[in-house]
Design an enzyme around this catalytic site. Structure first.
Site, PDB file in Angstrom:
ATOM      1  N   LYS A 107       9.225-126.642  81.010  1.00 46.06           N
ATOM      2  CA  LYS A 107       9.100-125.748  79.853  1.00 46.06           C
ATOM      3  C   LYS A 107       9.092-126.511  78.533  1.00 46.06           C
ATOM      4  O   LYS A 107       9.433-127.682  78.477  1.00 46.06           O
ATOM      5  CB  LYS A 107      10.216-124.689  79.889  1.00 46.06           C
ATOM      6  CG  LYS A 107       9.910-123.620  80.947  1.00 46.06           C
ATOM      7  CD  LYS A 107      10.869-122.465  80.937  1.00 46.06           C
ATOM      8  CE  LYS A 107      10.436-121.445  81.999  1.00 46.06           C
ATOM      9  NZ  LYS A 107      11.448-120.417  82.243  1.00 46.06           N
ATOM     10  N   ARG A 159      14.751-122.856  89.738  1.00 47.80           N
ATOM     11  CA  ARG A 159      13.334-122.516  89.952  1.00 47.80           C
ATOM     12  C   ARG A 159      12.502-123.655  89.389  1.00 47.80           C
ATOM     13  O   ARG A 159      12.527-123.892  88.173  1.00 47.80           O
ATOM     14  CB  ARG A 159      13.038-121.185  89.246  1.00 47.80           C
ATOM     15  CG  ARG A 159      11.616-120.691  89.415  1.00 47.80           C
ATOM     16  CD  ARG A 159      11.424-119.369  88.686  1.00 47.80           C
ATOM     17  NE  ARG A 159      10.069-118.869  88.866  1.00 47.80           N
ATOM     18  CZ  ARG A 159       9.026-119.255  88.153  1.00 47.80           C
ATOM     19  NH1 ARG A 159       9.169-120.140  87.196  1.00 47.80           N
ATOM     20  NH2 ARG A 159       7.824-118.749  88.404  1.00 47.80           N
TER      21      ARG A 159
HETATM   22  N1  HH2 Z   1       9.911-118.625  84.290  1.00 45.14           N
HETATM   23  C1  HH2 Z   1       8.596-118.361  84.445  1.00 45.14           C
HETATM   24  C2  HH2 Z   1       8.172-117.371  85.344  1.00 45.14           C
HETATM   25  N2  HH2 Z   1       9.062-116.686  86.103  1.00 45.14           N
HETATM   26  N3  HH2 Z   1      11.295-116.296  86.765  1.00 45.14           N
HETATM   27  C3  HH2 Z   1      12.598-116.559  86.644  1.00 45.14           C
HETATM   28  N4  HH2 Z   1      13.490-115.902  87.408  1.00 45.14           N
HETATM   29  N5  HH2 Z   1      13.065-117.495  85.758  1.00 45.14           N
HETATM   30  C4  HH2 Z   1      12.226-118.211  84.952  1.00 45.14           C
HETATM   31  O1  HH2 Z   1      12.710-119.026  84.148  1.00 45.14           O
HETATM   32  C5  HH2 Z   1      10.823-117.948  85.052  1.00 45.14           C
HETATM   33  C6  HH2 Z   1      10.382-116.963  85.988  1.00 45.14           C
HETATM   34  C7  HH2 Z   1       7.594-119.130  83.662  1.00 45.14           C
HETATM   35  O2  HH2 Z   1       7.238-120.310  84.337  1.00 45.14           O
HETATM   36  P1  HH2 Z   1       5.907-120.492  85.228  1.00 45.14           P
HETATM   37  O3  HH2 Z   1       5.907-119.535  86.374  1.00 45.14           O
HETATM   38  O4  HH2 Z   1       5.762-121.910  85.593  1.00 45.14           O
HETATM   39  O5  HH2 Z   1       4.736-120.180  84.222  1.00 45.14           O
HETATM   40  P2  HH2 Z   1       3.774-118.934  84.003  1.00 45.14           P
HETATM   41  O6  HH2 Z   1       4.628-117.765  83.637  1.00 45.14           O
HETATM   42  O7  HH2 Z   1       2.864-119.385  82.885  1.00 45.14           O
HETATM   43  O8  HH2 Z   1       3.041-118.670  85.277  1.00 45.14           O
END
Ligand code: HH2
Length: 278
Positions: A222, A256
């Site tokens: 992030k 995660r």
């Molecule tokens: N962060 C993201 C998405 N889902 N779920 C939980 N429980 N906690 C988090 O911190 C979290 C999440 C964002 O990260 P990512 O899935 O890599 O990116 P994107 O939302 O752009 O797909």
């Protein structure tokens, strides 16, 4: 007593930190958008995450990065359901990262182990979509929506407000009949938070963990890691691993992450050596 998170056909014993591997079946995720949009590549990557040591594989079909636009339910279903079904067939504990009740319902019918909702089951029909199932539920804190959340986030006491919100969402789930041992809580790093808010939340993780709910922490790749290291997303592995270790040290039961193998190795070393002192 060691907490056990009940997740459908799986039980996640939190006697050691657990790893949730990220599988984004999207075109626009902030770190891996477009890489796993093809079904075959997504399934292959999900299996690789599981064999790399992920206790859960978190499949998402809608990016929630700051500024992301919502995806229609039909598109999200078409992205995630074939991947969920294939991974479930292979015995993988699948978590589904969605805000939409219809996606929750279909994923539960397909045998997923967990529903991970960055919107903490606030959408109309979300609580009833998950209540009667036995799957694990991750409720995350987000201020506003992905489209607007980073505009100018403000809190008087970020840790206190986030914790109160999460306990309120846990209570809403439990009053709909969800057993407490199905619920885990996530402060939502980067979701309507600036750098100082994220630091305060990380420092306050022990307080959140003291509620007894397993805590999930998602810091992987992030912006905060980029702000500290000056690295672009594809070079944030080491920074992300360091953040995951710190989150675990502060009480997170589940991290995660995108980089499962690296995180699993780091956790093994940390567990084996953490008692070592001269
Ligand atoms: N962060 C993201 C998405 N889902 N779920 C939980 N429980 N906690 C988090 O911190 C979290 C999440 C964002 O990260 P990512 O899935 O890599 O990116 P994107 O939302 O752009 O797909």
């Amino acid at each position: 007593m060691t907490p056990v998170l009940r997740c459908g056909a799986f039980s996640l014993c939190l006697d050691r930190p657990r790893v949730m591997g990220i599988l984004n079946v999207t075109s626009d995720s902030f770190s891996d958008g477009g890489r796993y949009l093809a079904e075959g590549r997504a399934i292959e990557h999900g299996l690789a995450l599981a064999s790399g040591g992920a206790d859960l594989v978190d499949v998402g079909g809608e990016s929630t990065r700051p500024g992301a636009e919502p995806v229609p339910v039909g598109v999200e279903l078409a992205r995630v359901m074939p991947v969920v079904r294939a991974l479930v067939r292979e015995g993988v504990a699948v978590s589904v990262d969605t805000m939409k009740p219809e996606v929750m319902r279909q994923a539960i019918d397909a045998g997923c182990a967990m529903v991970n909702d960055v919107n903490a089951f606030r959408a109309e029909g979300a609580v009833s979509a998950v209540a009667a199932s036995g799957v694990g539920l991750c409720a995350m804190h987000m201020a506003g929506t992905p489209a607007t959340m980073q505009a100018d986030p403000r809190y008087d006491d970020v840790a206190g407000e986030v914790q109160a919100y999460l306990l309120g969402r846990a209570a809403a789930l439990e009053s709909a009949g969800v057993a407490r041992d199905r619920v885990c809580l996530d402060p939502g790093f980067g979701f309507g938070k600036n750098f100082a808010h994220n630091v305060a939340l990380l420092a306050a993780l022990p307080r959140l963990a003291a509620t007894g709910y397993p805590v999930v922490a998602g810091l992987s790749r992030k912006r905060m890691i980029g702000e500290i290291t000056g690295r672009p997303v594809e070079e944030r592995v080491a920074g992300s691993v360091a953040a995951a270790l710190l989150a675990v040290q502060n009480g997170a039961g589940i991290v995660r992450v995108h980089d499962v193998k690296e995180t699993v190795d780091a956790l093994k070393v940390w567990i084996a050596l953490r008692g070592a002192r001269q």
